[in-house]
Design a protein around this motif. Structure first.
Motif, PDB file in Angstrom:
ATOM      1  N   SER A 244    -130.124 -60.658 -15.898  1.00 55.72           N
ATOM      2  CA  SER A 244    -129.720 -60.079 -17.171  1.00 55.72           C
ATOM      3  C   SER A 244    -128.243 -59.729 -17.132  1.00 55.72           C
ATOM      4  O   SER A 244    -127.724 -59.316 -16.095  1.00 55.72           O
ATOM      5  CB  SER A 244    -130.534 -58.817 -17.477  1.00 55.72           C
ATOM      6  OG  SER A 244    -130.111 -58.227 -18.690  1.00 55.72           O
ATOM      7  N   THR A 245    -127.576 -59.886 -18.266  1.00 54.81           N
ATOM      8  CA  THR A 245    -126.213 -59.368 -18.399  1.00 54.81           C
ATOM      9  C   THR A 245    -126.199 -58.071 -19.190  1.00 54.81           C
ATOM     10  O   THR A 245    -125.138 -57.473 -19.367  1.00 54.81           O
ATOM     11  CB  THR A 245    -125.292 -60.378 -19.100  1.00 54.81           C
ATOM     12  OG1 THR A 245    -125.778 -60.623 -20.421  1.00 54.81           O
ATOM     13  CG2 THR A 245    -125.209 -61.685 -18.323  1.00 54.81           C
ATOM     14  N   THR A 246    -127.362 -57.625 -19.669  1.00 55.88           N
ATOM     15  CA  THR A 246    -127.397 -56.474 -20.565  1.00 55.88           C
ATOM     16  C   THR A 246    -127.975 -55.211 -19.949  1.00 55.88           C
ATOM     17  O   THR A 246    -127.547 -54.108 -20.295  1.00 55.88           O
ATOM     18  CB  THR A 246    -128.209 -56.801 -21.827  1.00 55.88           C
ATOM     19  OG1 THR A 246    -129.564 -57.111 -21.450  1.00 55.88           O
ATOM     20  CG2 THR A 246    -127.593 -57.976 -22.573  1.00 55.88           C
ATOM     21  N   ARG A 247    -128.965 -55.331 -19.034  1.00 53.80           N
ATOM     22  CA  ARG A 247    -129.629 -54.128 -18.540  1.00 53.80           C
ATOM     23  C   ARG A 247    -130.367 -54.416 -17.240  1.00 53.80           C
ATOM     24  O   ARG A 247    -130.609 -55.574 -16.866  1.00 53.80           O
ATOM     25  CB  ARG A 247    -130.620 -53.589 -19.572  1.00 53.80           C
ATOM     26  CG  ARG A 247    -131.797 -54.531 -19.868  1.00 53.80           C
ATOM     27  CD  ARG A 247    -132.839 -53.832 -20.706  1.00 53.80           C
ATOM     28  NE  ARG A 247    -134.009 -54.673 -20.983  1.00 53.80           N
ATOM     29  CZ  ARG A 247    -135.253 -54.229 -21.094  1.00 53.80           C
ATOM     30  NH1 ARG A 247    -135.508 -52.932 -20.940  1.00 53.80           N
ATOM     31  NH2 ARG A 247    -136.259 -55.045 -21.358  1.00 53.80           N
ATOM     32  N   ALA A 248    -130.777 -53.333 -16.576  1.00 50.79           N
ATOM     33  CA  ALA A 248    -131.630 -53.442 -15.393  1.00 50.79           C
ATOM     34  C   ALA A 248    -133.037 -53.803 -15.830  1.00 50.79           C
ATOM     35  O   ALA A 248    -133.539 -53.311 -16.840  1.00 50.79           O
ATOM     36  CB  ALA A 248    -131.638 -52.125 -14.626  1.00 50.79           C
ATOM     37  N   LEU A 249    -133.702 -54.630 -15.042  1.00 49.53           N
ATOM     38  CA  LEU A 249    -135.073 -55.040 -15.342  1.00 49.53           C
ATOM     39  C   LEU A 249    -136.096 -54.296 -14.492  1.00 49.53           C
ATOM     40  O   LEU A 249    -137.296 -54.538 -14.627  1.00 49.53           O
ATOM     41  CB  LEU A 249    -135.216 -56.552 -15.159  1.00 49.53           C
ATOM     42  CG  LEU A 249    -134.263 -57.400 -16.014  1.00 49.53           C
ATOM     43  CD1 LEU A 249    -134.525 -58.875 -15.813  1.00 49.53           C
ATOM     44  CD2 LEU A 249    -134.368 -57.029 -17.499  1.00 49.53           C
ATOM     45  N   TYR A 250    -135.628 -53.408 -13.618  1.00 47.33           N
ATOM     46  CA  TYR A 250    -136.456 -52.457 -12.885  1.00 47.33           C
ATOM     47  C   TYR A 250    -135.932 -51.054 -13.178  1.00 47.33           C
ATOM     48  O   TYR A 250    -134.710 -50.852 -13.294  1.00 47.33           O
ATOM     49  CB  TYR A 250    -136.363 -52.674 -11.373  1.00 47.33           C
ATOM     50  CG  TYR A 250    -136.873 -53.986 -10.840  1.00 47.33           C
ATOM     51  CD1 TYR A 250    -138.196 -54.131 -10.447  1.00 47.33           C
ATOM     52  CD2 TYR A 250    -136.022 -55.070 -10.676  1.00 47.33           C
ATOM     53  CE1 TYR A 250    -138.662 -55.318  -9.910  1.00 47.33           C
ATOM     54  CE2 TYR A 250    -136.473 -56.267 -10.148  1.00 47.33           C
ATOM     55  CZ  TYR A 250    -137.802 -56.392  -9.768  1.00 47.33           C
ATOM     56  OH  TYR A 250    -138.253 -57.568  -9.235  1.00 47.33           O
ATOM     57  N   ALA A 251    -136.824 -50.096 -13.248  1.00 45.34           N
ATOM     58  CA  ALA A 251    -136.399 -48.718 -13.504  1.00 45.34           C
ATOM     59  C   ALA A 251    -135.491 -48.177 -12.418  1.00 45.34           C
ATOM     60  O   ALA A 251    -134.648 -47.315 -12.677  1.00 45.34           O
ATOM     61  CB  ALA A 251    -137.626 -47.815 -13.653  1.00 45.34           C
ATOM     62  N   ALA A 252    -135.633 -48.684 -11.192  1.00 43.28           N
ATOM     63  CA  ALA A 252    -134.849 -48.152 -10.069  1.00 43.28           C
ATOM     64  C   ALA A 252    -133.643 -49.008  -9.720  1.00 43.28           C
ATOM     65  O   ALA A 252    -132.912 -48.681  -8.783  1.00 43.28           O
ATOM     66  CB  ALA A 252    -135.746 -48.011  -8.830  1.00 43.28           C
TER      67      ALA A 252
ATOM     68  N   SER B  95    -126.344 -78.581 -24.561  1.00 39.94           N
ATOM     69  CA  SER B  95    -127.098 -77.481 -25.158  1.00 39.94           C
ATOM     70  C   SER B  95    -126.229 -76.252 -25.350  1.00 39.94           C
ATOM     71  O   SER B  95    -125.218 -76.046 -24.662  1.00 39.94           O
ATOM     72  CB  SER B  95    -128.294 -77.118 -24.273  1.00 39.94           C
ATOM     73  OG  SER B  95    -127.862 -76.577 -23.039  1.00 39.94           O
ATOM     74  N   LEU B  96    -126.642 -75.423 -26.298  1.00 42.22           N
ATOM     75  CA  LEU B  96    -126.054 -74.098 -26.438  1.00 42.22           C
ATOM     76  C   LEU B  96    -127.166 -73.107 -26.722  1.00 42.22           C
ATOM     77  O   LEU B  96    -128.244 -73.458 -27.209  1.00 42.22           O
ATOM     78  CB  LEU B  96    -124.967 -74.059 -27.515  1.00 42.22           C
ATOM     79  CG  LEU B  96    -125.282 -74.393 -28.976  1.00 42.22           C
ATOM     80  CD1 LEU B  96    -125.958 -73.246 -29.716  1.00 42.22           C
ATOM     81  CD2 LEU B  96    -124.006 -74.773 -29.709  1.00 42.22           C
ATOM     82  N   GLY B  97    -126.905 -71.852 -26.389  1.00 44.43           N
ATOM     83  CA  GLY B  97    -127.892 -70.790 -26.597  1.00 44.43           C
ATOM     84  C   GLY B  97    -127.374 -69.495 -26.015  1.00 44.43           C
ATOM     85  O   GLY B  97    -126.290 -69.462 -25.404  1.00 44.43           O
ATOM     86  N   THR B  98    -128.109 -68.436 -26.204  1.00 45.37           N
ATOM     87  CA  THR B  98    -127.713 -67.119 -25.718  1.00 45.37           C
ATOM     88  C   THR B  98    -128.784 -66.581 -24.787  1.00 45.37           C
ATOM     89  O   THR B  98    -129.980 -66.662 -25.090  1.00 45.37           O
ATOM     90  CB  THR B  98    -127.517 -66.137 -26.880  1.00 45.37           C
ATOM     91  OG1 THR B  98    -126.679 -66.731 -27.867  1.00 45.37           O
ATOM     92  CG2 THR B  98    -126.883 -64.845 -26.395  1.00 45.37           C
ATOM     93  N   PHE B  99    -128.357 -66.015 -23.666  1.00 45.74           N
ATOM     94  CA  PHE B  99    -129.278 -65.411 -22.710  1.00 45.74           C
ATOM     95  C   PHE B  99    -128.911 -63.942 -22.549  1.00 45.74           C
ATOM     96  O   PHE B  99    -127.763 -63.606 -22.251  1.00 45.74           O
ATOM     97  CB  PHE B  99    -129.182 -66.130 -21.364  1.00 45.74           C
ATOM     98  CG  PHE B  99    -130.129 -65.605 -20.308  1.00 45.74           C
ATOM     99  CD1 PHE B  99    -131.440 -66.044 -20.245  1.00 45.74           C
ATOM    100  CD2 PHE B  99    -129.698 -64.671 -19.372  1.00 45.74           C
ATOM    101  CE1 PHE B  99    -132.310 -65.566 -19.278  1.00 45.74           C
ATOM    102  CE2 PHE B  99    -130.557 -64.189 -18.397  1.00 45.74           C
ATOM    103  CZ  PHE B  99    -131.867 -64.639 -18.344  1.00 45.74           C
ATOM    104  N   TYR B 100    -129.895 -63.073 -22.759  1.00 43.85           N
ATOM    105  CA  TYR B 100    -129.700 -61.643 -22.562  1.00 43.85           C
ATOM    106  C   TYR B 100    -130.404 -61.161 -21.290  1.00 43.85           C
ATOM    107  O   TYR B 100    -129.839 -60.407 -20.510  1.00 43.85           O
ATOM    108  CB  TYR B 100    -130.230 -60.866 -23.766  1.00 43.85           C
ATOM    109  CG  TYR B 100    -129.599 -61.261 -25.067  1.00 43.85           C
ATOM    110  CD1 TYR B 100    -128.327 -60.818 -25.421  1.00 43.85           C
ATOM    111  CD2 TYR B 100    -130.265 -62.103 -25.967  1.00 43.85           C
ATOM    112  CE1 TYR B 100    -127.733 -61.187 -26.621  1.00 43.85           C
ATOM    113  CE2 TYR B 100    -129.683 -62.479 -27.173  1.00 43.85           C
ATOM    114  CZ  TYR B 100    -128.427 -62.023 -27.487  1.00 43.85           C
ATOM    115  OH  TYR B 100    -127.845 -62.392 -28.688  1.00 43.85           O
TER     116      TYR B 100
END
Length: 505
Positions: free
Chosen positions: A71-79, A336-341
């Motif tokens: 992710s470039t936006t947030r953590a995917l684990y709480a820790a 191709s083009l697209g967006t990954f969050y």
């Protein structure tokens, strides 16, 4: 559709421990985590507040742990408190990791902005949060090998839970890859699940905007060699409902909207600004496709049934692909083009309850367009010392905007809305700043047009002073770096020059 070497090295990251739970414990933990997410305990309230549970915590509780999490936006684990991605600036070639503002929270966009101030930056690596080392490097010289280039780090700013973040905004010729066959990725006919949050407004039909399991030799190695989510407007075998974009499975030698090459009556388009796309495959007999709005609501099951003929058993090789098909990038044929969050690949076949919990967590995260906040006033062209101006105070459609000496008049008074629009005038005369013809090429005219909610009328005002088009990723630019009254304003590739810097108010 896919790509050989992973990055030469990576910084050591301390990942949270993840253990498989016993079957009864898994069920109980999943229920508790679902309840916490649905009651709002997993939502973000700005970058300082960590999540109670992230998507990969939910997958682990369901007995299907993440083996690659990006992710470039947030953590995917709480820790998780490590690096999310790495940026490289053009001024001196230096790199810097961008982490989270706090454990379990949103990306430290302010740190990126400070590092990239006065120059341009690209994203060179997206780090694996799972602890398996499946870091994605760009497919090109100096990266993972190949002919592609890294994506701009500032094409799209957004907010997550009210905190600023940046997407991985992929245009043709940008892609990322890692050989994960020895790093926990499912191999052969092992079951696998995957999800990603992407955009329904930045899409095309070029091959192939994928995320998931791909070939380690970056060649098209036959049916079943891939197991990746595809999102875009390409419908290989016809019969897809509407004009797309669609969530499909790239299984190599085909993009599948269902279990065959014929029409899938449950397939539907997802055109919302933020889209959740899911794929799960047991490797021998069954796969499922799901999609939903990443801002609210649940998932729609698009397919849940047999694998296409010739794809049993699967023959997964364990490379991780993002932003292209797997055989694309030795000869730079990636279109191709697209967006990954954000997204993850998991070991095992996730339950429907886990899928629903992950979607609820995504919706609670608070994805929202735009940055820079609302405001109103003249939009100053910093390099020229003039203001963005509608020629002759025109209220007609299609006037190309220009720069002109600042006067404070209505034709130079712009309002930034919470939905990312830049509007001029009011009432029945209200117009939006618009990328003419939805253009995405250098030189596209910036014009005024009736506001219609389309992505070519959405803009991100960034901390480095640039104003970027959400659809194109290009910068608002004074043509020829002119400082003269009447110089036209257009869209152009961001280059860090002063003729692309603006200030509202």
């Amino acid at each position: 559709m896919h790509d050989s070497q992973g990055p030469a090295g990576r910084p050591g990251l301390v990942a949270p421990p993840h253990q498989r739970l016993g079957r009864l414990t898994c069920v109980a933990a999943t229920i508790l985590l679902i309840v916490s997410v649905l009651t709002g305990a997993g939502s973000f309230a700005g970058s300082a507040q960590a999540a109670t549970a992230g998507p990969c915590d939910l997958y682990a509780a369901g007995g299907t742990p993440c083996v690659a999490a990006h992710s470039t936006t947030r953590a995917l684990y709480a820790a998780y408190g490590g690096a999310l991605y790495q940026v490289r600036r053009s001024s001196d070639g230096r790199t810097q990791n961008v982490g989270v503002a706090s454990a379990g929270g949103v990306a430290d966009a302010a740190g990126q902005d400070a590092f990239c101030a006065g120059t341009s930056c690209v994203i060179t690596v997206v780090f694996d949060q799972s602890g398996h080392g499946n870091d994605l490097a760009y497919q090109g010289p100096g990266g993972a090998g190949g002919s592609d280039t890294p994506a701009s780090a500032t094409s799209e700013a957004l907010t997550v839970g009210g905190a600023k973040a940046y997407s991985l905004y992929i245009n043709p010729g940008n892609s990322y890859w890692h050989d994960g066959h020895a790093s926990g990725m499912p191999l052969g006919s092992a079951p696998q699940g995957a999800y990603m949050v992407t955009s329904g407004t930045h899409v095309n039909g070029g091959c192939c905007f994928d995320y998931g399991n791909s070939e380690t030799d970056r060649k098209a190695d036959g049916a079943g060699a891939m197991n990746a989510i595809y999102f875009g407007t390409s419908c290989w075998f016809g019969g897809c409902s509407g004009t797309g974009p669609w969530v499909q499975a790239d299984l190599e030698y085909g993009l599948y909207s269902g279990g065959s090459q014929s029409w899938n009556q449950n397939q539907r388009a997802f055109t919302s600004r933020y889209v959740t796309a899911m794929l799960k495959n047991n490797g021998t007999s069954q796969f499922a496709l799901k999609g939903g709005d990443a801002q609210s609501g649940g998932l729609t099951t698009l397919w849940n049934g047999a694998l296409p003929p010739g794809y049993s058993p699967m023959k997964q090789q364990g490379a991780v692909i993002l932003g292209s098909g797997g055989d694309c990038c030795a000869t730079n044929t990636n279109q191709s083009l697209g967006t990954f969050y954000e997204g993850a690949v998991v070991s095992g076949y996730p339950s429907d309850a886990t899928d629903n919990a992950v979607q609820a967590d995504i919706a609670a995260a608070g994805y929202s367009p735009g940055s820079g906040g609302a405001g109103s006033g003249p939009l100053h062209a910093i390099g020229a010392g003039k203001c963005l101006d509608v020629p002759n105070s025109s209220t007609g459609n299609g006037s190309q905007v220009q720069i002109y000496s600042c006067s404070g008049a209505a034709n130079q008074t712009w309002t930034a809305t919470s939905s990312g629009q830049l509007t001029v005038y009011s009432g029945s005369s209200r117009l939006c700043l618009d990328a003419s013809g939805k253009g995405t090429a250098n030189g596209t005219k910036a014009i005024t047009w009736p506001c219609n909610g389309q992505p070519n009328q959405e803009w991100s005002r960034n901390a480095d002073g640039t104003v970027t088009g959400v659809q194109s990723g290009l910068c608002l630019d004074v043509g020829g770096a002119s400082t003269a009254n009447g110089a036209p304003v257009q869209l152009w590739a961001c280059n860090g020059q002063s003729n692309q810097q603006w200030k509202l108010g």
